[in-house]
Design a protein around this motif. Structure first.
Motif, mmCIF file in Angstrom:
data_model
loop_
_atom_site.group_PDB
_atom_site.id
_atom_site.type_symbol
_atom_site.label_atom_id
_atom_site.label_comp_id
_atom_site.label_asym_id
_atom_site.label_seq_id
_atom_site.Cartn_x
_atom_site.Cartn_y
_atom_site.Cartn_z
ATOM 1 N N SER A 106 -19.911 32.261 44.231
ATOM 2 C CA SER A 106 -19.626 30.829 44.236
ATOM 3 C C SER A 106 -19.465 30.377 45.681
ATOM 4 O O SER A 106 -19.122 31.172 46.560
ATOM 5 C CB SER A 106 -18.351 30.511 43.433
ATOM 6 O OG SER A 106 -17.213 31.070 44.058
ATOM 7 N N GLU A 107 -19.738 29.109 45.923
ATOM 8 C CA GLU A 107 -19.643 28.571 47.278
ATOM 9 C C GLU A 107 -19.302 27.091 47.217
ATOM 10 O O GLU A 107 -19.413 26.453 46.173
ATOM 11 C CB GLU A 107 -20.959 28.783 48.024
ATOM 12 C CG GLU A 107 -22.132 28.161 47.307
ATOM 13 C CD GLU A 107 -23.465 28.712 47.747
ATOM 14 O OE1 GLU A 107 -24.472 28.000 47.592
ATOM 15 O OE2 GLU A 107 -23.515 29.838 48.238
ATOM 16 N N ALA A 108 -18.894 26.534 48.354
ATOM 17 C CA ALA A 108 -18.521 25.124 48.430
ATOM 18 C C ALA A 108 -19.766 24.248 48.419
ATOM 19 O O ALA A 108 -20.877 24.701 48.716
ATOM 20 C CB ALA A 108 -17.701 24.869 49.684
ATOM 21 N N ASP A 109 -19.574 22.979 48.076
ATOM 22 C CA ASP A 109 -20.692 22.036 48.036
ATOM 23 C C ASP A 109 -21.312 21.818 49.410
ATOM 24 O O ASP A 109 -22.469 21.398 49.511
ATOM 25 C CB ASP A 109 -20.221 20.685 47.472
ATOM 26 C CG ASP A 109 -19.806 20.777 46.011
ATOM 27 O OD1 ASP A 109 -20.305 21.694 45.319
ATOM 28 O OD2 ASP A 109 -18.985 19.944 45.573
ATOM 29 N N TYR A 152 -15.753 20.556 58.390
ATOM 30 C CA TYR A 152 -15.324 20.910 57.037
ATOM 31 C C TYR A 152 -14.571 22.245 57.097
ATOM 32 O O TYR A 152 -15.175 23.289 57.356
ATOM 33 C CB TYR A 152 -16.520 21.014 56.094
ATOM 34 C CG TYR A 152 -17.213 19.691 55.864
ATOM 35 C CD1 TYR A 152 -16.835 18.864 54.808
ATOM 36 C CD2 TYR A 152 -18.226 19.270 56.715
ATOM 37 C CE1 TYR A 152 -17.460 17.650 54.600
ATOM 38 C CE2 TYR A 152 -18.864 18.052 56.525
ATOM 39 C CZ TYR A 152 -18.476 17.244 55.461
ATOM 40 O OH TYR A 152 -19.100 16.032 55.271
ATOM 41 N N ASN A 160 -13.399 25.804 53.338
ATOM 42 C CA ASN A 160 -14.297 25.831 52.183
ATOM 43 C C ASN A 160 -14.124 27.171 51.456
ATOM 44 O O ASN A 160 -14.048 28.224 52.082
ATOM 45 C CB ASN A 160 -15.750 25.687 52.637
ATOM 46 C CG ASN A 160 -15.978 24.402 53.401
ATOM 47 O OD1 ASN A 160 -16.038 23.322 52.821
ATOM 48 N ND2 ASN A 160 -16.100 24.518 54.726
#
Length: 230
Positions: free
Chosen positions: A199-202, A160, A163
């Protein structure tokens, strides 16, 4: 009136005159000792300084994460020091337990002010207390060599990239610096960090946040600065 009475009268007058003289001299001495506070004639703008932090750079050389950081500091009346700090945080970590690789290389910034608390604010030594508001908007990668299904033999990659995350935090700062040669100073600071929001990625939490540090690590930080006064 007897001779003794005259002596007593003269003695009383002498004592009275002596007391009056002492009171008068004491009042004059107090007036002389009274210090008239002079107005502060220090110019408002006293110059600027640039600095680099050696702790973050050394950490980056010796471990899998760290940062390059520089700062611009303004000197107002040798007492107030508004400051801007900017840096590039980097990480390249392989987690031996999860077999995951984490990577990032993103900027961050802080803005704040330091106060010189020394009684003699013009001294070559300065002791500071202050605060910072800090922010980082960054991208991070999480990947692995993948997993092979033990029954079917299928191989699944885990990769991934890019992100997105962001962090806002406050820092309480205490430090000291000293003039060592002409326009060169050395100083250090300790910091307590308090996250405000993020905030952060899923996909999951970032292992390292540029400028803030490792997730789940200590909230304390430090800098060692080489400072050049302009």
């Amino acid at each position: 009136m007897t001779h003794a009475s005259h002596i007593s009268s003269y003695t009383s007058r002498a004592i009275l005159i002596s007391l009056m003289l002492l009171l008068s001299l004491g009042g004059q001495a107090q007036r002389r000792k009274k210090i008239v506070e002079q107005p502060d004639t220090t110019p408002f703008f006293r110059g600027a300084a640039v600095s680099v932090d050696l702790v973050g750079a050394g950490q980056l050389l010796l471990s899998s994460y760290g940062q390059y950081e520089a700062a611009l500091r303004i000197n107002l009346k040798d007492r107030y020091f508004p400051i801007i700090e900017v840096g590039l945080g980097k990480a390249d970590e392989d987690d031996v337990s999860t077999k995951l690789h984490y990577g990032t290389s993103s900027p961050y910034g802080r803005v704040g002010i330091d106060f010189n608390v020394m009684k003699n604010k013009h001294d070559d030594y300065r002791i500071y207390v202050g605060g910072r508001y800090a922010f980082s908007s960054f991208k991070y990668d999480i990947s692995s060599h993948g997993m092979t299904d033990p029954i079917w033999g299928d191989h699944t990659e885990y990769n991934y990239q890019d992100n997105k995350g962001s962090y806002h935090w406050l820092e309480l700062v205490g430090g000291i610096d000293a003039k060592i040669w002409k326009f060169v100073r050395l100083g250090w600071s300790v910091r307590y960090k308090r996250r405000l929001f993020h905030s952060e990625a899923d996909i999951g939490n970032p292992w390292y946040v540029p400028g803030f540090g490792k997730q789940g690590g200590t909230r304390l930080g430090a800098t060692f600065n080489v400072i050049f006064e302009l």
